[in-house]
Design an enzyme around this catalytic site. Structure first.
Site, PDB file in Angstrom:
ATOM      1  N   SER A  35       1.033  -1.189  -0.131  1.00 49.82           N
ATOM      2  CA  SER A  35      -0.019  -0.019   0.197  1.00 49.82           C
ATOM      3  C   SER A  35       0.972   1.421   0.113  1.00 49.82           C
ATOM      4  CB  SER A  35      -0.871   0.006   1.241  1.00 49.82           C
ATOM      5  OG  SER A  35      -1.474   1.278   1.654  1.00 49.82           O
ATOM      6  N   TYR A  37      -2.760   0.018  10.523  1.00 52.03           N
ATOM      7  CA  TYR A  37      -2.484  -0.476   9.038  1.00 52.03           C
ATOM      8  C   TYR A  37      -1.176  -0.165   8.587  1.00 52.03           C
ATOM      9  CZ  TYR A  37      -3.577  -0.695   4.072  1.00 52.03           C
ATOM     10  OH  TYR A  37      -3.754  -1.029   2.895  1.00 52.03           O
TER      11      TYR A  37
END
Length: 270
Positions: free
Chosen positions: A143, A156
């Protein structure tokens, strides 16, 4: 004929979002595609849509036995495994350190890391023997949060930084037999959900971010679709196009790394 014709590709989370785009792309490339998908409804949809072109296995990426069951079915079907793509993941909807209760932070950490990190590790463990035998490859979805703060909350972001370390270590341990790489997409149109522990299991990323907000922060000034990110995976999975890359993480961030101090992009008036 594609370099990936009859290659055996195993993708996790293939029922929606980037995972579904990868299923579509690799089938288009002529590969034999399998996926491990948590949702029974999505498994049924995949089987109905792709028929004999997909081996869709219902299972949980946090369960090694489910991975092993999927790999056994892949080997029965194809006789080999050429590439494992660890893709299934969850997001934390930018849940911050200060605003998240301590008990929720702890349970949310375990749930998110179980999917985003342990899920990758268990997949690598289950797939490694077949990939070593065939000198194949692994690719893991990262990501923009693997490089920058603000792409998620601390849970995250930490999970994606952990995944970069996992990629490097596996690339080292499995060389020279298996190439291990990563692709880090930026925000896109997807059904990415959050941990149940944070009350986010029914909340999609698109309920937290709008297409306009995503496009506005990207120097390339567009709202990415999952299919926009499949090219790097195809390149990394191809033996002909990727003989030399291992331990590499492709930052597919639509230009985030070159944002200017004063302007998102200097060529907006071109």
């Amino acid at each position: 004929m594609s370099d990936l014709h009859n290659e055996s590709i195993f993708i996790t989370g293939g029922g929606s979002g980037l995972g579904l785009a990868l299923v579509e792309r690799f089938i288009e490339e002529g590969a034999q595609v399998a996926t491990l998908e948590l949702s029974a409804a999505k498994v049924a949809s995949l089987r109905q849509r792709f028929g004999e072109h997909i081996l869709a296995v219902e299972g949980n990426v946090t369960c090694y036995a489910d991975y092993q069951r999927a790999v056994d079915q892949i080997l029965t079907r194809s006789g080999k495994l050429d590439c494992f793509i660890g893709n299934a993941g969850i997001w934390d909807h930018n849940a911050s350190l200060v605003n998240t209760p301590a008990e929720t932070l702890e349970t949310g950490f375990h749930e998110l890391f179980n999917v985003n990190v342990l899920g990758y590790l268990l997949g690598a463990k289950a797939c490694a023997p077949a990939l070593i035998a065939g000198e194949g490859s692994m690719i893991f979805t990262l990501s923009n949060a693997a490089w920058y703060p603000g792409g998620g909350g601390p849970l995250y972001t930490a999970s994606k930084h952990a995944a970069t370390g996992l990629i490097r270590q596996l690339a080292y341990e499995l060389a020279p037999k298996v190439r291990v790489n990563g692709v880090g997409p930026c925000g896109m149109a997807s059904d990415l959900r959050g941990p149940q522990a944070l009350g986010q299991s029914e909340t999609s990323i698109m309920q937290s971010l709008t297409p306009e907000k995503i496009a506005a922060i990207l120097p390339l000034q567009f709202f990415p679709q999952p299919a926009d990110f499949t090219g790097p995976y195809v390149m990394l999975a191809s033996r002909r196009n990727n003989r030399a890359l291992s331990g590499v993480m492709i930052n597919a961030d639509a230009g985030l790394a070159i944002r200017g101090i004063r302007h998102v992009a200097a060529g907006l008036d071109l």
